[in-house]
Design an enzyme around this catalytic site. Sequence first.
Site, PDB file in Angstrom:
ATOM      1  NE  ARG A 149      -0.109   3.016 -13.542  1.00 16.43           N
ATOM      2  CZ  ARG A 149      -1.056   3.846 -14.012  1.00 16.43           C
ATOM      3  NH1 ARG A 149      -0.981   4.307 -15.247  1.00 16.43           N
ATOM      4  NH2 ARG A 149      -2.076   4.207 -13.245  1.00 16.43           N
ATOM      5  CE  LYS A 173      -2.003  -0.068 -12.844  1.00 15.09           C
ATOM      6  NZ  LYS A 173      -2.306  -0.167 -11.408  1.00 15.09           N
ATOM      7  NE  ARG A 248       2.204   5.882 -11.061  1.00 12.65           N
ATOM      8  CZ  ARG A 248       1.364   6.423 -11.944  1.00 12.65           C
ATOM      9  NH1 ARG A 248       1.832   7.121 -12.954  1.00 12.65           N
ATOM     10  NH2 ARG A 248       0.057   6.280 -11.812  1.00 12.65           N
ATOM     11  CG  HIS A 271      -3.909   7.811  -9.612  1.00 10.70           C
ATOM     12  ND1 HIS A 271      -3.290   8.544  -8.613  1.00 10.70           N
ATOM     13  CD2 HIS A 271      -3.074   6.779  -9.886  1.00 10.70           C
ATOM     14  CE1 HIS A 271      -2.133   7.971  -8.308  1.00 10.70           C
ATOM     15  NE2 HIS A 271      -1.989   6.909  -9.061  1.00 10.70           N
ATOM     16  CE1 TYR A 280       2.625   9.081  -4.582  1.00  7.17           C
ATOM     17  CE2 TYR A 280       0.519   9.253  -5.690  1.00  7.17           C
ATOM     18  CZ  TYR A 280       1.698   8.594  -5.466  1.00  7.17           C
ATOM     19  OH  TYR A 280       1.956   7.428  -6.125  1.00  7.17           O
TER      20      TYR A 280
END
Length: 299
Positions: A149, A173, A248, A271, A280
């Site tokens: 990211r 995150k 990404r 994730h 994806y």
Amino acid sequence: MINNPYLKSYKAYLRLERSLAVNSIDAYLSDIEKLWQFFDLKNQQTNIKDISINDLKLFVSWINELGMQAASQARIISGLKSFFEFLMLEQLIDINPTDLLEMPRLSRKLPDTLNVHEINALIEAIDASKRNGMRDKAILETLYGCGLRVTELITLRISNVYAENEFIKVTGKGDKERLIPIGNTALKFIQIYLTEVRVHIPVKSGYEDFIFLNPGGTGLSRISVFKLIKSLALKAGIKKSISPHTFRHSFATHLIDGGADLRAVQEMLGHSSIITTEIYTHTDRDYLRSVVTQYHPRS
């Protein structure tokens, strides 16, 4: 916030156990509070142990009537599931009423990706003789080579590059750290930038360990990386609307198309759910669909 002891305990759980950021915690609590707002509007005094699947279905119908889009409804339902799972974990309830609560069907927009030729064209559009040229090459190679990211990129630290093991450590995150393999090409450009360019920049206090700096010696902003990508796309003649996040998406898509394990890609992307990573796999699904269309006698 509604004065609810269960929500206070859940807030502590999100902060201490899941290490979520303050904004994420506030968003979770705000969504869950909507359930109590619904009960208040219905003049329904409900004990947490008495909430049933029917109550939740009526609540979902209510937020739907408010005009909330499917994505917002899905976010609220996901928050409720997390909340009731916490209550089960703490043995505050005996039955989880969200077990049978269905998520609204979402139409997922596939992210734009770049092919290898386009990525090469972007990198080749960088003039390495310019002041920031080698830094910009290192940025693109790292974005694409590690699937970062943009915030993870601009906060990447020298001390978190393990060149001998070909790994980097990033903070994603919720302040969650993860290790990501880094290829020789990205490592090479990072090392060139550090040893030949960055050493000549007067680094400001607090940024000594940051890899990527602006000429003033402080960290890069998200906007500056966005502008870099846009300008390179223009130079390379790429018409797609791209951003740092496109690298990404391309990283993940190219790995999965090449046969990489979905769980491994999930881990590298950071994730929390494999459902997010599954988007994806669209290329493989398109290929399988074309095979059936072409060869199945009933197609």
